[in-house]
Write a protein that holds these residues in place. Structure first.
Motif, mmCIF file in Angstrom:
data_model
loop_
_atom_site.group_PDB
_atom_site.id
_atom_site.type_symbol
_atom_site.label_atom_id
_atom_site.label_comp_id
_atom_site.label_asym_id
_atom_site.label_seq_id
_atom_site.Cartn_x
_atom_site.Cartn_y
_atom_site.Cartn_z
ATOM 1 N N SER A 50 -7.223 2.902 2.171
ATOM 2 C CA SER A 50 -7.317 4.295 1.757
ATOM 3 C C SER A 50 -8.132 5.069 2.795
ATOM 4 C CB SER A 50 -7.982 4.383 0.393
ATOM 5 O OG SER A 50 -9.275 3.850 0.466
ATOM 6 N N MET A 110 -9.355 8.536 -1.944
ATOM 7 C CA MET A 110 -8.655 7.319 -2.363
ATOM 8 C C MET A 110 -7.178 7.315 -1.998
ATOM 9 S SD MET A 110 -10.306 5.961 -5.881
ATOM 10 C CE MET A 110 -11.140 7.416 -6.427
ATOM 11 N N ASN A 111 -6.725 8.374 -1.328
ATOM 12 C CA ASN A 111 -5.325 8.396 -0.916
ATOM 13 C C ASN A 111 -5.108 7.500 0.293
ATOM 14 O OD1 ASN A 111 -5.469 10.545 -2.770
ATOM 15 N ND2 ASN A 111 -3.747 11.528 -1.755
ATOM 16 N N TYR A 112 -3.914 6.935 0.326
ATOM 17 C CA TYR A 112 -3.543 6.141 1.492
ATOM 18 C C TYR A 112 -2.930 7.063 2.532
ATOM 19 C CZ TYR A 112 -4.707 1.938 -0.890
ATOM 20 O OH TYR A 112 -5.425 0.962 -1.513
ATOM 21 N N ARG A 136 -12.824 1.331 -7.117
ATOM 22 C CA ARG A 136 -12.351 2.699 -7.336
ATOM 23 C C ARG A 136 -13.404 3.527 -8.066
ATOM 24 N NH1 ARG A 136 -8.115 2.836 -10.570
ATOM 25 N NH2 ARG A 136 -8.014 0.591 -10.897
ATOM 26 N N TRP A 183 -9.558 13.621 -1.253
ATOM 27 C CA TRP A 183 -8.430 12.730 -0.948
ATOM 28 C C TRP A 183 -8.902 11.323 -0.575
ATOM 29 C CZ3 TRP A 183 -8.073 17.960 -0.272
ATOM 30 C CH2 TRP A 183 -6.920 18.579 -0.748
ATOM 31 N N TYR A 213 0.846 -1.175 0.000
ATOM 32 C CA TYR A 213 0.000 0.000 0.000
ATOM 33 C C TYR A 213 0.882 1.224 0.000
ATOM 34 C CZ TYR A 213 0.894 -1.524 4.773
ATOM 35 O OH TYR A 213 1.477 -2.033 5.911
ATOM 36 N N PRO A 214 0.600 2.249 -0.730
ATOM 37 C CA PRO A 214 -0.447 2.335 -1.736
ATOM 38 C C PRO A 214 -0.305 1.222 -2.783
ATOM 39 C CG PRO A 214 0.643 4.441 -1.454
ATOM 40 C CD PRO A 214 1.406 3.472 -0.643
#
Lengths: 248, 277
Positions: free
Chosen positions: B131, B169-171, A238, B167, A223-224
């Motif tokens: 995420s 989908m950001n980790y 997604r 944000w 991850y990511p």
């Protein structure tokens, strides 16, 4: 010059017996992968036992791990194949004996790998799960284990390569893996140098292949997210999140 | 006036006299959460020596004090993340925690308490493998049992409230410290807690990121959320604190109401406030 025998390397043997050699390698893969799956489960179980609050579980796990880490593959398989039938009158097939022997040995390694990986997950992660009111099982399954697996996977890959190599000792019980096939061909043509060089080459090729596969798997747990495979697998999710973002 | 070696009973009675803030709280209002005689030992050393504290609905309690004074331990005992050695946590009339030796009362389960109390950590403790939106959605799905789709929708709303929907989908590793802490706040709030605990929420942040986190906290404070905040941000504490607690060496050394910072007379407290401000 007369005394020196002319070296006559019959490299064509490798090509001539390619089907048999590949089948031997495949058998090695097969035994190793069955044992891998089994020993991952057994290993995880012993890892959890070793981290238990109760001394008795920890004791059992430590004993198991220390015994089977110390036994060589050759000894283990001979014991499982011959010893078991002598003591209990039950005969395993060579395939079963190989899988059991490998599982016994490698689950003890996996137990240690899992334990260190589980302990490497930051303490705050468990606390966050607890503070949110998650159940213990949920914290383990959704918070700790995914992170521990990511840490453990490179080690599991190395262990799997070791398992494939250790199948070579199963020649003694007559498992038709790579070295066994090589020895049969050698018995006929007496070309040990050629054949064992080829065997070494095939094992190395197998190691490269395993490494390649495990890199992909590792990408899936990182991850990511990296890697096309992972992106492909998560594309629906997604898109769903994108819709939510756009909607709000 | 604070006697260190008093028994639990006298401490409990002393308590109401010790915290003048209570004078301003209507009598009919019962505390949302009460700590009674919380003691905590690590090995042989006792770090909390019998803490009594009431937090009223809609109030903002700030706890401050030097490091090692036990303020984080008090906060962490409110959701039993730190299990006290002795004492009770009473949340909406239900008793949790070990209680007192010899006194057998029905005890609530830790997990029930934690589901009603949100917590924000100094180190954020976001799940790095998920995420931002999944961090929240997992919690909602796991704790409330909502479907994954519903949980995602709720998560999106919460992210919007802290201004981080873009944000989603950001980790965590791809977010700044301030953003991570805001996600952590959103995650805690997504479970509709009745009480929010903040354990030094800005201490791990770069000075320039502190503001955004405090702004989000201020925003939720204004909505009437009951909050207990352990902080070194005295300006912020002064601004939002209805009940101010100064801890020192495992005791509540001094306390007061909203005007505590201007009116406190205790020398040690003044010294500490002076050194931090």
């Amino acid at each position: 010059m007369e005394d020196t025998p002319r070296l006559n390397f019959m490299w064509h043997l490798v090509w001539d017996f390619r089907a048999e050699l590949l089948r031997g390698l495949l058998t090695a893969f097969e035994v190793a992968i069955t044992a891998l799956i089994l020993s991952l489960f057994v290993g995880l179980l012993f890892a959890l036992m070793k981290m238990s609050r109760f001394a008795i579980w920890r004791g059992i796990a430590s004993t198991y791990i220390n015994i089977f880490r110390g036994i060589p593959a050759l000894v283990s398989v001979v014991w499982v194949y011959f010893g078991w039938s002598l003591l209990f009158g039950y005969n395993f097939t060579v395939y079963q004996a190989g899988v059991i022997a490998l599982t016994l040995l490698y689950s003890s390694f996996f137990a240690e790998i899992f334990r260190s990986a589980l302990e490497a997950v930051h303490k705050g992660q468990r606390e966050a799960g607890q503070a949110l009111g998650m159940s213990r099982l949920r914290i383990f399954r959704s918070v700790v284990m995914p992170q521990a697996l990511k840490i453990a996977i490179p080690n599991i890959g190395s262990m799997y390569i070791g398992m494939i190599k250790d199948t070579s000792t199963f020649t003694v019980i007559g498992l038709a893996e790579l070295v066994f096939v090589m020895q049969s061909i050698n018995a006929e043509y007496f070309q040990p140098f050629v054949l064992f060089t080829a065997a070494a080459g095939l094992y190395v090729a197998a190691a490269f292949l395993v490494d390649f596969v495990f890199r992909i798997v590792e990408g899936g747990f990182s991850y990511p997210k990296v890697g096309r495979v992972k992106r492909f697998l998560t594309r629906r999710k997604r898109a769903q999140i994108q819709r939510l973002v756009d909607a709000n | 006036m604070f006697a260190r070696r008093t028994t639990r009973k006298t401490l409990a009675t002393l308590h109401s006299q010790l915290i003048p803030a209570y004078a301003s709280i209507p009598l009919y209002m019962s505390a949302l959460i009460s700590l009674r005689g919380i003691r905590k030992s690590f090995g042989t050393s006792e770090v909390l020596h019998g803490i009594n504290l009431d937090v009223y609905p809609g109030s903002h309690t700030v706890i401050f004090g030097p490091s090692g004074s036990g303020k984080s331990t008090v906060l962490r005992s409110m959701n039993l993340l730190e299990e006290p050695t002795e004492g009770s946590v009473i949340f909406e009339g239900v008793e949790y925690g070990p209680g007192f030796p010899g006194a057998a009362t029905a005890r609530g389960k830790k997990i029930e308490l934690r589901r009603q109390v949100g917590m924000v950590f100094q180190q954020f403790n976001l799940f790095p493998h998920l995420s931002a939106i999944d961090n929240i959605a997992l919690s909602v799905h796991a704790v409330t049992g909502k479907s994954k789709d519903e949980a995602l929708e709720r998560a999106a709303q919460e992210l919007k409230n802290v201004g981080l929907l873009k944000w989603a989908m950001n980790y965590p590793a791809q977010l700044s410290g301030g953003q991570q802490q805001r996600v952590a706040i959103a995650r805690a709030l997504s479970l509709d807690p009745k009480l929010m605990l903040f354990d030094e929420p800005t201490s791990a942040l770069d000075p320039e990121l502190v503001g955004e986190v405090l702004a989000v906290m201020r925003q939720f404070a204004e909505t009437g959320m009951t909050m207990v905040v352990v902080t070194h941000e005295m300006g912020f504490a002064k601004e939002i604190g209805d009940q101010c607690i100064f801890m020192d060496q495992g005791y509540i050394a001094d306390s007061g109401g909203a005007d505590f910072f201007d009116t406190c007379t205790n020398k040690r407290t003044k010294e500490f406030i002076g050194s931090v401000l």
